[in-house]
Design a protein around this motif. Sequence first.
Motif, PDB file in Angstrom:
ATOM      1  N   ASN A 132       4.580  -6.456  -6.179  1.00  0.00           N
ATOM      2  CA  ASN A 132       3.490  -5.710  -6.822  1.00  0.00           C
ATOM      3  C   ASN A 132       3.351  -5.954  -8.323  1.00  0.00           C
ATOM      4  OD1 ASN A 132       2.015  -4.603  -4.799  1.00  0.00           O
ATOM      5  ND2 ASN A 132       2.885  -2.539  -4.924  1.00  0.00           N
ATOM      6  N   ILE A 133       4.030  -6.984  -8.866  1.00  0.00           N
ATOM      7  CA  ILE A 133       3.712  -7.391 -10.234  1.00  0.00           C
ATOM      8  C   ILE A 133       2.224  -7.758 -10.282  1.00  0.00           C
ATOM      9  CG2 ILE A 133       4.072  -9.226 -11.936  1.00  0.00           C
ATOM     10  CD1 ILE A 133       7.005  -9.118 -11.323  1.00  0.00           C
ATOM     11  N   ILE A 134       1.759  -8.382  -9.203  1.00  0.00           N
ATOM     12  CA  ILE A 134       0.321  -8.491  -8.923  1.00  0.00           C
ATOM     13  C   ILE A 134       0.058  -7.510  -7.781  1.00  0.00           C
ATOM     14  CG2 ILE A 134      -1.447  -9.935  -7.853  1.00  0.00           C
ATOM     15  CD1 ILE A 134      -0.372 -12.306  -9.362  1.00  0.00           C
ATOM     16  N   PRO A 135      -0.827  -6.519  -7.967  1.00  0.00           N
ATOM     17  CA  PRO A 135      -1.836  -6.398  -9.032  1.00  0.00           C
ATOM     18  C   PRO A 135      -1.523  -5.349 -10.090  1.00  0.00           C
ATOM     19  CG  PRO A 135      -2.458  -5.022  -7.189  1.00  0.00           C
ATOM     20  CD  PRO A 135      -1.114  -5.609  -6.837  1.00  0.00           C
ATOM     21  N   MET A 136      -0.285  -4.795 -10.118  1.00  0.00           N
ATOM     22  CA  MET A 136      -0.035  -3.658 -11.002  1.00  0.00           C
ATOM     23  C   MET A 136       0.215  -4.052 -12.444  1.00  0.00           C
ATOM     24  SD  MET A 136       2.046  -0.929  -8.724  1.00  0.00           S
ATOM     25  CE  MET A 136       1.208  -0.095  -7.360  1.00  0.00           C
ATOM     26  N   PHE A 137       0.736  -5.265 -12.658  1.00  0.00           N
ATOM     27  CA  PHE A 137       0.953  -5.731 -14.035  1.00  0.00           C
ATOM     28  C   PHE A 137      -0.104  -6.766 -14.406  1.00  0.00           C
ATOM     29  CE2 PHE A 137       2.925  -8.350 -17.314  1.00  0.00           C
ATOM     30  CZ  PHE A 137       3.303  -7.374 -18.225  1.00  0.00           C
ATOM     31  N   TYR A 138      -0.200  -7.810 -13.587  1.00  0.00           N
ATOM     32  CA  TYR A 138      -1.273  -8.787 -13.756  1.00  0.00           C
ATOM     33  C   TYR A 138      -2.475  -8.298 -12.947  1.00  0.00           C
ATOM     34  CZ  TYR A 138       2.313 -11.956 -15.563  1.00  0.00           C
ATOM     35  OH  TYR A 138       3.320 -12.518 -16.302  1.00  0.00           O
ATOM     36  N   ARG A 139      -3.497  -7.844 -13.634  1.00  0.00           N
ATOM     37  CA  ARG A 139      -4.637  -7.221 -12.970  1.00  0.00           C
ATOM     38  C   ARG A 139      -5.583  -8.271 -12.390  1.00  0.00           C
ATOM     39  NH1 ARG A 139      -3.496  -1.761 -12.431  1.00  0.00           N
ATOM     40  NH2 ARG A 139      -2.468  -1.031 -14.328  1.00  0.00           N
ATOM     41  N   GLY A 140      -6.323  -7.848 -11.363  1.00  0.00           N
ATOM     42  CA  GLY A 140      -7.301  -8.736 -10.771  1.00  0.00           C
ATOM     43  C   GLY A 140      -7.808  -8.174  -9.465  1.00  0.00           C
ATOM     44  N   ASN A 141      -8.505  -8.988  -8.729  1.00  0.00           N
ATOM     45  CA  ASN A 141      -9.099  -8.580  -7.462  1.00  0.00           C
ATOM     46  C   ASN A 141      -8.222  -9.071  -6.312  1.00  0.00           C
ATOM     47  OD1 ASN A 141     -10.858  -7.697  -5.498  1.00  0.00           O
ATOM     48  ND2 ASN A 141     -12.190  -9.495  -5.657  1.00  0.00           N
ATOM     49  N   LEU A 142      -7.528  -8.138  -5.663  1.00  0.00           N
ATOM     50  CA  LEU A 142      -6.600  -8.464  -4.580  1.00  0.00           C
ATOM     51  C   LEU A 142      -7.159  -7.926  -3.267  1.00  0.00           C
ATOM     52  CD1 LEU A 142      -3.661  -9.537  -3.874  1.00  0.00           C
ATOM     53  CD2 LEU A 142      -2.975  -7.141  -4.003  1.00  0.00           C
ATOM     54  N   SER A 143      -7.140  -8.774  -2.239  1.00  0.00           N
ATOM     55  CA  SER A 143      -7.553  -8.327  -0.911  1.00  0.00           C
ATOM     56  C   SER A 143      -6.569  -8.851   0.121  1.00  0.00           C
ATOM     57  CB  SER A 143      -8.970  -8.815  -0.595  1.00  0.00           C
ATOM     58  OG  SER A 143      -9.026 -10.231  -0.577  1.00  0.00           O
ATOM     59  N   GLY A 144      -6.600  -8.271   1.315  1.00  0.00           N
ATOM     60  CA  GLY A 144      -5.634  -8.624   2.341  1.00  0.00           C
ATOM     61  C   GLY A 144      -4.485  -7.631   2.357  1.00  0.00           C
ATOM     62  N   GLN A 145      -3.519  -7.843   3.249  1.00  0.00           N
ATOM     63  CA  GLN A 145      -2.396  -6.913   3.372  1.00  0.00           C
ATOM     64  C   GLN A 145      -1.072  -7.638   3.179  1.00  0.00           C
ATOM     65  OE1 GLN A 145      -3.230  -4.986   7.245  1.00  0.00           O
ATOM     66  NE2 GLN A 145      -3.620  -3.129   6.061  1.00  0.00           N
ATOM     67  N   ARG A 146      -0.090  -6.871   2.646  1.00  0.00           N
ATOM     68  CA  ARG A 146       1.246  -7.408   2.377  1.00  0.00           C
ATOM     69  C   ARG A 146       2.277  -6.407   2.893  1.00  0.00           C
ATOM     70  NH1 ARG A 146       1.341  -6.659  -3.336  1.00  0.00           N
ATOM     71  NH2 ARG A 146      -0.233  -5.121  -2.813  1.00  0.00           N
ATOM     72  N   PHE A 147       3.257  -6.928   3.628  1.00  0.00           N
ATOM     73  CA  PHE A 147       4.328  -6.090   4.161  1.00  0.00           C
ATOM     74  C   PHE A 147       5.672  -6.682   3.724  1.00  0.00           C
ATOM     75  CE2 PHE A 147       0.715  -5.674   6.959  1.00  0.00           C
ATOM     76  CZ  PHE A 147       0.659  -4.322   7.269  1.00  0.00           C
ATOM     77  N   ILE A 148       6.562  -5.829   3.242  1.00  0.00           N
ATOM     78  CA  ILE A 148       7.936  -6.231   2.927  1.00  0.00           C
ATOM     79  C   ILE A 148       8.856  -5.458   3.857  1.00  0.00           C
ATOM     80  CG2 ILE A 148       9.778  -6.195   1.200  1.00  0.00           C
ATOM     81  CD1 ILE A 148       7.645  -8.278   0.594  1.00  0.00           C
ATOM     82  N   ARG A 149       9.549  -6.180   4.727  1.00  0.00           N
ATOM     83  CA  ARG A 149      10.439  -5.589   5.738  1.00  0.00           C
ATOM     84  C   ARG A 149       9.729  -4.471   6.499  1.00  0.00           C
ATOM     85  NH1 ARG A 149      15.977  -6.652   5.489  1.00  0.00           N
ATOM     86  NH2 ARG A 149      16.413  -4.539   6.251  1.00  0.00           N
ATOM     87  N   GLY A 150       8.479  -4.741   6.873  1.00  0.00           N
ATOM     88  CA  GLY A 150       7.718  -3.829   7.706  1.00  0.00           C
ATOM     89  C   GLY A 150       6.960  -2.743   6.964  1.00  0.00           C
ATOM     90  N   GLU A 151       7.188  -2.592   5.665  1.00  0.00           N
ATOM     91  CA  GLU A 151       6.500  -1.560   4.889  1.00  0.00           C
ATOM     92  C   GLU A 151       5.302  -2.143   4.168  1.00  0.00           C
ATOM     93  OE1 GLU A 151       8.714   1.011   2.325  1.00  0.00           O
ATOM     94  OE2 GLU A 151      10.517   0.886   3.572  1.00  0.00           O
ATOM     95  N   LEU A 152       4.172  -1.435   4.269  1.00  0.00           N
ATOM     96  CA  LEU A 152       2.963  -1.865   3.563  1.00  0.00           C
ATOM     97  C   LEU A 152       3.157  -1.651   2.068  1.00  0.00           C
ATOM     98  CD1 LEU A 152      -0.022  -2.802   3.887  1.00  0.00           C
ATOM     99  CD2 LEU A 152      -0.641  -0.377   3.927  1.00  0.00           C
ATOM    100  N   LEU A 153       2.962  -2.729   1.267  1.00  0.00           N
ATOM    101  CA  LEU A 153       3.162  -2.606  -0.185  1.00  0.00           C
ATOM    102  C   LEU A 153       2.099  -1.713  -0.818  1.00  0.00           C
ATOM    103  CD1 LEU A 153       4.227  -6.068  -1.657  1.00  0.00           C
ATOM    104  CD2 LEU A 153       5.597  -4.051  -1.247  1.00  0.00           C
ATOM    105  N   ASP A 154       0.870  -2.067  -0.587  1.00  0.00           N
ATOM    106  CA  ASP A 154      -0.257  -1.303  -1.103  1.00  0.00           C
ATOM    107  C   ASP A 154      -0.010  -0.892  -2.562  1.00  0.00           C
ATOM    108  OD1 ASP A 154      -2.823  -0.474  -0.722  1.00  0.00           O
ATOM    109  OD2 ASP A 154      -2.283   1.481   0.122  1.00  0.00           O
ATOM    110  N   LYS A 155       0.153   0.414  -2.838  1.00  0.00           N
ATOM    111  CA  LYS A 155       0.273   0.869  -4.226  1.00  0.00           C
ATOM    112  C   LYS A 155       1.681   1.363  -4.553  1.00  0.00           C
ATOM    113  CE  LYS A 155      -4.615   1.962  -4.727  1.00  0.00           C
ATOM    114  NZ  LYS A 155      -5.635   2.980  -5.058  1.00  0.00           N
ATOM    115  N   GLN A 156       2.677   0.838  -3.866  1.00  0.00           N
ATOM    116  CA  GLN A 156       4.057   1.219  -4.190  1.00  0.00           C
ATOM    117  C   GLN A 156       4.389   0.787  -5.612  1.00  0.00           C
ATOM    118  OE1 GLN A 156       7.328   0.528  -1.506  1.00  0.00           O
ATOM    119  NE2 GLN A 156       5.939   0.221   0.225  1.00  0.00           N
ATOM    120  N   PRO A 157       5.045   1.640  -6.409  1.00  0.00           N
ATOM    121  CA  PRO A 157       5.409   1.251  -7.771  1.00  0.00           C
ATOM    122  C   PRO A 157       6.418   0.104  -7.779  1.00  0.00           C
ATOM    123  CG  PRO A 157       6.404   3.360  -7.201  1.00  0.00           C
ATOM    124  CD  PRO A 157       5.452   3.027  -6.097  1.00  0.00           C
TER     125      PRO A 157
END
Length: 550
Positions: A56-81
């Motif tokens: 989540n360095i992208i998009p929380m630190f490096y801003r921009g337009n992100l689409s699609g889904q990302r999972f780390i060990r089964g957990e949706l990253l979404d807006k996790q800090p």
Amino acid sequence: MKEGLAIVLQDLAFSYESQTSPVLRGINLEVSRGEFTVIAGPSGAGKSTLCRTFNNIIPMFYRGNLSGQRFIRGELLDKQPIASIARKVGMVFQDFEQQLFSTNSLLELSFTLENFGMPQPEMKNRMSELLEKFGIASLGSREPFSLSGGEKQKLAIASVMAYKPEILVLDEPTTDLDPESREFVLQSIPKLKDWIETIVIIDHETDQFLDANRICLLRDGNLQYSGTPSALLTQSNLLESNSMAPLDLIQIQEKIHMTPQLLTPADLASRLFNFKMEKIGTPARSSGRPALQVEHLTFQYDEQSGSALDDISFEIFEGEFVGIVGNNGSGKSTLLKHLNGLQLPQSGTVKILNQEVRQWARKSLAQKVALVFQNPDHQIFHTTVREEVEFGPKQFGFPEADTKRLVDLAMETMDLIGVSDRDPFQLSKGERQRVAVASILSVNPDILILDEPTTGLDYRQQKYMMELLRNLHQQGKTIIIVTHAIKLVGEYCDHALLLDRGKKVAEAHPRDLFFGDTVRMKLPPLWALSRLMNGDALTVEEFARELKKM
């Protein structure tokens, strides 16, 4: 979602805030737990951008337009800090110096462990183990910024591994390492499964892919290829078209019409039993007017550390192309700083163009001897590329017409005309490297000194940079490079120096230095094959030319 997956990306696309065109274009990727994956591709392909989405360095630190889904060990990253993901995903940046900020190496290693609340006894044991594993136990009390580039890189990797993240992401982890340290890191990482479960490495150095489970080839933000190392690395044309170096031993097999296979030098030598090699030999060193004379040079940074340079003597003649090699911390960068007056000898003498360095006016010396630092960002400071390249001629008071001519020539030579009005810090690492070189070419120096000129560059950029230096050498310039890429020294230099722990161990033509008996270091596979066949070829072209059927 399938069980046992460490990373899952679904239709992932991203464009930076300041850019209209996407950097990532619909990436679909699954990385299994326990897998060692390499993400490869040319500079600008989106490799670093892709991996910044894992934590989540992208998009929380490096801003921009992100689409699609990302999972780390089964957990949706979404807006996790970012902080909550840090325990799971550890990352070493390409510019690893950005991660070092403590006042000594031990504090650097302990920083994350303290923040995660690790008990002191466990913390002490883990730090000691890492210092030993990475061969940096003697650096514990040293300030990180006093270390060599390779020592800093090892410290950065160790500091991220210290808290045992489940996934370790390494962005070009061996760029500043000498051949032995590079081999050590690459062999160690896959064996650290008790420390790290899943490993992702970003790189474009093809000889570092052999132990991977899978290679993912990225180009223009698209996932172009995903497969085993043997399927990719035996295709020289595919590698070259993606600005990655073809393997020398594969090229040899192609030239003699063998079916390419990933073989060790010993295996290939055994299959070439009906061939023999003829030795090439070395031309006599041409001598002329000395460009640099170093006599009994000694230098020590402080009383706690040993001598960075210890009684070093050598001379370099005008018009030579010289490579300086040695392990991390051997004194190479310190030596370079003595060759243009940035450091002055504590003992011994340094003469530049037959004049002792202390007798030169700093301004006059800067025009005669130009140095490009290992990190080009350390010498770039203007807001546009053209202003950066103009700075030197203007400081020296060149006439306006001469300034324009030299600046235009330097920018054309370095292929920077199209970015003349851009902010240098918005350019890629390879482009910034070219800006730094152009900024010294514009003052038309007699002697060019470059510290690791190909670090962080892909294969095409490396070839461009080295061919440029070869052309300048052919025009009569004296060129000196410090590099860990000893293959480049063999291909381009006509003289080489080997340093070890502050001492000059040997100097000779690269063929004599690397094929002689005095040098004990890991050789590139092609040179190892040449040795096994009693040859002394330094390049694929030389090897193919001197290989004769019996």
